[in-house]
Motif scaffolding. Sequence first.
Motif, PDB file in Angstrom:
ATOM      1  N   ASN A  18      43.746  32.434  49.141  1.00 18.50           N
ATOM      2  CA  ASN A  18      42.575  32.291  48.279  1.00 18.50           C
ATOM      3  C   ASN A  18      41.991  33.673  47.989  1.00 18.50           C
ATOM      4  O   ASN A  18      41.710  34.436  48.908  1.00 18.50           O
ATOM      5  CB  ASN A  18      41.518  31.413  48.951  1.00 18.50           C
ATOM      6  N   ILE A  19      41.825  33.986  46.723  1.00 16.21           N
ATOM      7  CA  ILE A  19      41.319  35.290  46.304  1.00 16.21           C
ATOM      8  C   ILE A  19      40.073  35.080  45.468  1.00 16.21           C
ATOM      9  O   ILE A  19      40.049  34.247  44.576  1.00 16.21           O
ATOM     10  CB  ILE A  19      42.358  36.050  45.446  1.00 16.21           C
ATOM     11  N   SER A  20      39.023  35.843  45.730  1.00 14.98           N
ATOM     12  CA  SER A  20      37.794  35.698  44.952  1.00 14.98           C
ATOM     13  C   SER A  20      37.889  36.484  43.656  1.00 14.98           C
ATOM     14  O   SER A  20      38.597  37.480  43.558  1.00 14.98           O
ATOM     15  CB  SER A  20      36.587  36.201  45.759  1.00 14.98           C
ATOM     16  N   ILE A  21      37.158  36.040  42.649  1.00 25.89           N
ATOM     17  CA  ILE A  21      37.132  36.750  41.368  1.00 25.89           C
ATOM     18  C   ILE A  21      36.593  38.161  41.559  1.00 25.89           C
ATOM     19  O   ILE A  21      37.000  39.096  40.880  1.00 25.89           O
ATOM     20  CB  ILE A  21      36.285  35.974  40.319  1.00 25.89           C
ATOM     21  N   ALA A  22      35.688  38.336  42.539  1.00 31.07           N
ATOM     22  CA  ALA A  22      35.145  39.671  42.815  1.00 31.07           C
ATOM     23  C   ALA A  22      36.239  40.608  43.283  1.00 31.07           C
ATOM     24  O   ALA A  22      36.259  41.781  42.916  1.00 31.07           O
ATOM     25  CB  ALA A  22      34.038  39.580  43.868  1.00 31.07           C
ATOM     26  N   TYR A  23      37.163  40.099  44.091  1.00 28.15           N
ATOM     27  CA  TYR A  23      38.234  40.971  44.574  1.00 28.15           C
ATOM     28  C   TYR A  23      39.298  41.180  43.509  1.00 28.15           C
ATOM     29  O   TYR A  23      39.859  42.274  43.382  1.00 28.15           O
ATOM     30  CB  TYR A  23      38.877  40.400  45.844  1.00 28.15           C
ATOM     31  N   ILE A  24      39.572  40.148  42.725  1.00 29.69           N
ATOM     32  CA  ILE A  24      40.586  40.266  41.673  1.00 29.69           C
ATOM     33  C   ILE A  24      40.232  41.397  40.723  1.00 29.69           C
ATOM     34  O   ILE A  24      41.073  42.220  40.348  1.00 29.69           O
ATOM     35  CB  ILE A  24      40.733  38.937  40.903  1.00 29.69           C
ATOM     36  N   GLU A  25      38.958  41.469  40.307  1.00 26.17           N
ATOM     37  CA  GLU A  25      38.598  42.496  39.327  1.00 26.17           C
ATOM     38  C   GLU A  25      38.544  43.888  39.939  1.00 26.17           C
ATOM     39  O   GLU A  25      38.531  44.885  39.228  1.00 26.17           O
ATOM     40  CB  GLU A  25      37.270  42.146  38.636  1.00 26.17           C
ATOM     41  N   GLU A  26      38.537  43.978  41.270  1.00 29.81           N
ATOM     42  CA  GLU A  26      38.542  45.283  41.932  1.00 29.81           C
ATOM     43  C   GLU A  26      39.947  45.842  42.081  1.00 29.81           C
ATOM     44  O   GLU A  26      40.117  47.021  42.356  1.00 29.81           O
ATOM     45  CB  GLU A  26      37.898  45.161  43.322  1.00 29.81           C
ATOM     46  N   ASP A  27      40.956  45.008  41.940  1.00 29.12           N
ATOM     47  CA  ASP A  27      42.341  45.438  42.125  1.00 29.12           C
ATOM     48  C   ASP A  27      43.095  45.250  40.819  1.00 29.12           C
ATOM     49  O   ASP A  27      43.252  44.128  40.331  1.00 29.12           O
ATOM     50  CB  ASP A  27      42.991  44.612  43.244  1.00 29.12           C
ATOM     51  N   LYS A  28      43.559  46.340  40.231  1.00 29.78           N
ATOM     52  CA  LYS A  28      44.178  46.263  38.909  1.00 29.78           C
ATOM     53  C   LYS A  28      45.448  45.405  38.909  1.00 29.78           C
ATOM     54  O   LYS A  28      45.740  44.701  37.936  1.00 29.78           O
ATOM     55  CB  LYS A  28      44.480  47.674  38.398  1.00 29.78           C
ATOM     56  N   TYR A  29      46.211  45.458  39.999  1.00 28.86           N
ATOM     57  CA  TYR A  29      47.430  44.649  40.029  1.00 28.86           C
ATOM     58  C   TYR A  29      47.097  43.162  40.132  1.00 28.86           C
ATOM     59  O   TYR A  29      47.706  42.331  39.450  1.00 28.86           O
ATOM     60  CB  TYR A  29      48.332  45.075  41.187  1.00 28.86           C
ATOM     61  N   LEU A  30      46.117  42.821  40.968  1.00 30.56           N
ATOM     62  CA  LEU A  30      45.690  41.424  41.045  1.00 30.56           C
ATOM     63  C   LEU A  30      45.147  40.958  39.695  1.00 30.56           C
ATOM     64  O   LEU A  30      45.336  39.803  39.300  1.00 30.56           O
ATOM     65  CB  LEU A  30      44.626  41.236  42.124  1.00 30.56           C
ATOM     66  N   SER A  31      44.469  41.865  38.980  1.00 31.01           N
ATOM     67  CA  SER A  31      43.973  41.524  37.642  1.00 31.01           C
ATOM     68  C   SER A  31      45.130  41.189  36.705  1.00 31.01           C
ATOM     69  O   SER A  31      45.032  40.268  35.887  1.00 31.01           O
ATOM     70  CB  SER A  31      43.162  42.686  37.062  1.00 31.01           C
ATOM     71  N   TYR A  32      46.227  41.941  36.827  1.00 29.57           N
ATOM     72  CA  TYR A  32      47.403  41.662  36.003  1.00 29.57           C
ATOM     73  C   TYR A  32      47.994  40.291  36.346  1.00 29.57           C
ATOM     74  O   TYR A  32      48.393  39.526  35.460  1.00 29.57           O
ATOM     75  CB  TYR A  32      48.462  42.743  36.199  1.00 29.57           C
ATOM     76  N   ILE A  33      48.074  39.980  37.659  1.00 33.43           N
ATOM     77  CA  ILE A  33      48.595  38.674  38.074  1.00 33.43           C
ATOM     78  C   ILE A  33      47.708  37.557  37.510  1.00 33.43           C
ATOM     79  O   ILE A  33      48.186  36.549  36.996  1.00 33.43           O
ATOM     80  CB  ILE A  33      48.655  38.581  39.613  1.00 33.43           C
ATOM     81  N   PHE A  34      46.398  37.777  37.627  1.00 27.95           N
ATOM     82  CA  PHE A  34      45.428  36.803  37.121  1.00 27.95           C
ATOM     83  C   PHE A  34      45.596  36.614  35.613  1.00 27.95           C
ATOM     84  O   PHE A  34      45.645  35.495  35.104  1.00 27.95           O
ATOM     85  CB  PHE A  34      44.023  37.285  37.455  1.00 27.95           C
TER      86      PHE A  34
END
Length: 323
Positions: A18-34
């Motif tokens: 489980n990943i929070s939207i706050a963490y997703i936007e802090e990590d560029k790679y997670l943002s790409y996955i999202f």
Amino acid sequence: NNSLLFFTITTTNTNKINISIAYIEEDKYLSYIFAKSLKWPIPLIYYVGNANEYSLPCLPETCCIKKCHGHSGDSVKCIRNNICVSDYCDYYCKQFGIEEFKKEYSNSKVIIEELLGDEISNDKYNIPCDYRLYVFNGEIEFIFIWKWDEQNYHTKQVACYDKNFKKIENAVNAPYINNDFKDSDNYIPNIRIYNILKRYCESLKFGCDLFLRVDFYIIEERIVFGELCKVPFNGIRHTDKFLTLCSNVMTKHKFNYVKYWNNHKTNMTYHTYLNNNKLENKLENVDLLNIKNKKVKDKKDKKDKKDKKDKKDKKNSYSKLII
């Protein structure tokens, strides 16, 4: 709080976290996955991981290198034929090969991706226009067009529009921003492109009170996702005029916290806490629900401590009265 919206990501070994939207936007790679999960186009990625573990003998001939955790163009290098063409950094027009790469990004998690808009004019790289969409519950309300000044890459020309492309003058105030973007209307996306952007952003209708700045690059007719941001300018560079417009929009969307812009410090504190709990590259052993639970527990402990103090003060006052 929309910072606590959680999404499930399946890793390469089929583990789910489980990943929070706050963490997703802090990590560029997670943002790409999202973004990819929402069927948004992302850049072609050549490598993701620790710079020290990059094993190929050379960098791609043309590429863009950035840290997974960074902002405002920090540590971004645009490379062409092993020469840095980023006018805003110390390596401009200098050799940037493996040795420089591992020195500059030592022990940092990086992304090496395609260089967007690879157009050279007078040996100078032209950074594509950046379209920053302010999205409220899945609806675009404001569009910022950012264009790097060709004479000075440390300065950005910025124009702000509402969703009907009515220009909003002086929406931001910063020393590196030039609000006098006279020909900004020439960079307004055409109807077809804008309708696609609206459709992309509509996929963010899954939460209430959800604000995100969603950035895209537009190169001719090609749209490419850039990044997400929950607190643009750290909440301190928008003018009062623009903040009033945002308040009106949040009231229209029935946000429970209309004073969102004044609460950015709380959000930034949460981001800092998340940054101290970095995800491993394989994303295997992290459950950010624990972070959420700890935050709730910390809040409860703080309240209990305050209640005990109030009872003690009340008892002392009563004792004095008896004496």
